[in-house]
Scaffold this motif. Structure first.
Motif, short mmCIF file in Angstrom:
data_model
loop_
_atom_site.label_atom_id
_atom_site.label_comp_id
_atom_site.label_asym_id
_atom_site.label_seq_id
_atom_site.Cartn_x
_atom_site.Cartn_y
_atom_site.Cartn_z
N VAL A 136 9.03 19.69 1.48
CA VAL A 136 10.53 18.98 2.39
C VAL A 136 11.61 19.27 3.13
CG1 VAL A 136 11.95 19.29 -0.09
CG2 VAL A 136 12.05 16.94 0.78
N ARG A 137 11.61 20.32 3.20
CA ARG A 137 12.85 20.71 4.04
C ARG A 137 11.19 20.35 5.90
NH1 ARG A 137 18.03 23.36 4.99
NH2 ARG A 137 18.20 23.20 7.99
N THR A 138 10.69 21.28 5.36
CA THR A 138 9.52 21.82 6.71
C THR A 138 9.61 20.44 6.84
OG1 THR A 138 8.43 23.10 6.07
CG2 THR A 138 7.31 22.30 7.99
N ILE A 139 8.92 19.24 6.52
CA ILE A 139 8.78 17.44 7.37
C ILE A 139 10.68 17.32 7.68
CG2 ILE A 139 8.72 15.20 6.24
CD1 ILE A 139 5.57 16.82 6.25
N ILE A 140 11.75 17.24 7.15
CA ILE A 140 12.87 16.62 7.89
C ILE A 140 13.12 17.25 8.82
CG2 ILE A 140 15.42 16.85 7.37
CD1 ILE A 140 14.71 16.88 4.28
N ASP A 141 12.53 18.87 9.47
CA ASP A 141 12.39 19.23 10.09
C ASP A 141 11.58 19.10 11.69
OD1 ASP A 141 15.01 21.11 9.26
OD2 ASP A 141 13.92 22.21 9.13
N LEU A 142 11.24 18.65 11.25
CA LEU A 142 9.54 18.37 11.80
C LEU A 142 9.72 16.88 12.58
CD1 LEU A 142 6.12 18.79 10.07
CD2 LEU A 142 7.03 19.56 12.07
N ALA A 143 11.07 15.94 11.59
CA ALA A 143 10.91 14.41 12.50
C ALA A 143 11.55 14.04 13.50
CB ALA A 143 11.65 14.05 11.85
N SER A 144 11.98 15.84 13.72
CA SER A 144 12.61 15.88 15.46
C SER A 144 12.25 16.73 16.56
CB SER A 144 14.62 16.53 15.36
OG SER A 144 14.22 18.08 14.89
N ALA A 145 10.82 16.90 16.05
CA ALA A 145 9.48 18.32 16.54
C ALA A 145 8.53 17.16 16.76
CB ALA A 145 9.21 19.91 16.64
N LEU A 146 8.11 16.20 16.43
CA LEU A 146 6.84 15.37 16.23
C LEU A 146 7.17 14.43 16.25
CD1 LEU A 146 4.54 17.19 13.23
CD2 LEU A 146 4.82 17.80 15.17
N THR A 147 5.78 13.77 17.74
CA THR A 147 5.74 12.41 18.09
C THR A 147 5.60 11.47 16.33
OG1 THR A 147 3.53 12.30 17.62
CG2 THR A 147 4.56 12.55 19.77
N GLU A 148 5.80 9.95 16.20
CA GLU A 148 5.60 9.36 15.75
C GLU A 148 4.44 9.67 14.49
OE1 GLU A 148 5.80 5.11 13.62
OE2 GLU A 148 7.44 5.35 15.66
N GLU A 149 3.39 9.54 15.32
CA GLU A 149 1.62 9.46 15.05
C GLU A 149 1.53 11.02 14.25
OE1 GLU A 149 -2.35 10.15 16.62
OE2 GLU A 149 -1.60 8.29 16.72
N ALA A 150 2.41 11.79 14.71
CA ALA A 150 1.52 13.72 14.16
C ALA A 150 2.60 13.62 12.84
CB ALA A 150 1.92 14.55 15.47
N LEU A 151 4.39 13.10 12.88
CA LEU A 151 4.98 13.86 11.69
C LEU A 151 4.01 12.70 10.36
CD1 LEU A 151 7.59 13.63 10.55
CD2 LEU A 151 8.12 11.82 11.66
N GLU A 152 4.08 11.51 10.70
CA GLU A 152 3.35 9.78 10.56
C GLU A 152 1.58 11.17 9.06
OE1 GLU A 152 2.33 5.93 8.66
OE2 GLU A 152 2.16 6.17 10.72
N ILE A 153 1.32 11.72 10.23
CA ILE A 153 0.11 12.09 9.52
C ILE A 153 0.47 13.89 8.31
CG2 ILE A 153 -1.90 13.93 10.41
CD1 ILE A 153 -2.19 12.56 13.06
N ALA A 154 1.21 14.77 8.92
CA ALA A 154 2.17 15.58 7.90
C ALA A 154 2.42 15.36 6.69
CB ALA A 154 2.78 16.13 9.01
N LEU A 155 3.37 13.69 7.51
CA LEU A 155 3.50 13.80 6.57
C LEU A 155 2.88 12.87 4.88
CD1 LEU A 155 6.29 12.13 3.67
CD2 LEU A 155 5.84 10.11 5.77
N GLU A 156 2.27 12.28 5.43
CA GLU A 156 0.40 11.49 4.07
C GLU A 156 0.04 13.15 3.62
OE1 GLU A 156 -0.23 8.70 3.19
OE2 GLU A 156 1.31 7.70 4.21
#
Length: 319
Positions: A136-156
């Motif tokens: 859960v912390r990793t996804i929050i940190d990824l929000a500032s590092a990935l594109t929206e598309e890559a973030l959504e793929i990781a979130l799903e």
């Protein structure tokens, strides 16, 4: 403790840590500063970072370098951001190594430091011996590092694997604070775009299909929609429009494991056809190269087939 015993303890520690150890671990195991210097001079130990040594015989795998970076970062350090996502299987491994630490350190080649005030226990997990920020912390940190598309793929991917729930993610985001946190707004937007209780996508390609449908302003389909006939459950459809009897199926290249799987897939298709379901197979090429044409075609199919689901239900009910 004898030198031989100390070396056996050190060998066990380094074997568990991909061939690396911190100076304090070597000293705690019984080695002396002189014996450490002797092994460095003899090429048995290779200095990797200040206070961190690599066994010269250890294979140069990525986990070894990540372990060494976290040991250098201190007792409270952990692999973070994109590196943590790679270790957790949420995204590809990056070239740089991301390390979160509460210490004030000078940067090192190949390491991207993330200074934080605290890393509480609920924000940490272990991937083998490597300390890693929790999903859960990793996804929050990824929000500032990935594109929206890559973030959504990781979130799903994380939701599909039940690494956390939407409620847990929202709660941790609120606890950490969204004001001034880069990417927090983007992550909240992605959560808002998901339907309440909506099933996670089953693959990265499915996430891309969902994005194409949403970006094309098409009606929202039902994810993992169950379809049954008189013989029972036919299967779960990737993206279904029950009112139009239309299914969008994310079709990546797959190897069938045998003739039995091939026959099972054919039976599923035939049963769907008997119920007048139409399947539009969607590939990576469709969503990457021909997205506009794909959206247009789906829109046309929905218009052509609008109401078919209702007509079938009326016929089944004798209306």
């Amino acid at each position: 403790m004898s030198e031989g015993t100390a070396r056996r303890v050190v060998a066990a520690i380094m074997a568990e840590q991909f061939g690396v150890a911190h100076r304090r671990q070597l000293l705690d195991a019984g080695m002396t500063r002189h014996s450490i210097q002797h092994d460095v001079a003899g090429g048995l130990l290779i200095p990797k970072h200040p206070g961190v040594y690599v066994d010269a015989a250890a294979p140069p795998i990525r986990e070894r370098n990540i372990m060494a970076a976290t040991l250098w970062g201190g007792r409270s350090a952990a692999a973070a951001s994109v590196t943590a996502a790679g270790l957790l299987g949420l995204s590809p491994h990056p070239l740089l190594i991301d390390v979160a630490t509460t210490r004030s350190l000078r940067s090192r080649p190949g390491i991207r430091l993330h200074r934080c005030l605290a890393l509480p226990p609920e924000d940490l997990v272990g991937v083998g011996p490597i300390p890693v920020t929790a999903p859960v912390r990793t996804i929050i940190d990824l929000a500032s590092a990935l594109t929206e598309e890559a973030l959504e793929i990781a979130l799903e991917e994380a939701l599909r694997r039940r690494l956390f729930t939407e409620a847990e993610l929202r709660g941790r985001l609120i606890a950490l604070g969204t004001s001034g946190r880069k990417g927090a707004g983007l992550l909240l937007d992605l959560l808002e775009q998901r339907g309440k209780g909506e099933a996670p996508t089953a693959s990265g390609l499915e996430t891309l299909v969902a994005r194409a449908v949403r970006d094309g302003e098409l009606p929202a389909p039902v994810r993992q929609h169950p379809v049954r006939d008189e013989d029972g459950l036919i299967g779960y459809l990737d993206f279904a429009y029950p009112w139009a009897l239309l299914n969008l199926e994310a079709d990546s290249f797959k190897w069938h494991t045998g003739r039995q799987d091939w026959r099972r897939e054919l039976r599923k298709r035939n049963r769907l056809m008997r119920l007048n379901w139409r399947t539009r197979h969607v590939t990576y090429e469709d969503v990457r190269t021909h997205r506009k044409a794909l959206i247009t075609e789906i829109g046309e199919l929905l218009r052509e087939r609008s109401g078919l689901g209702g007509l079938r239900d009326q016929a089944a009910g004798g209306g």
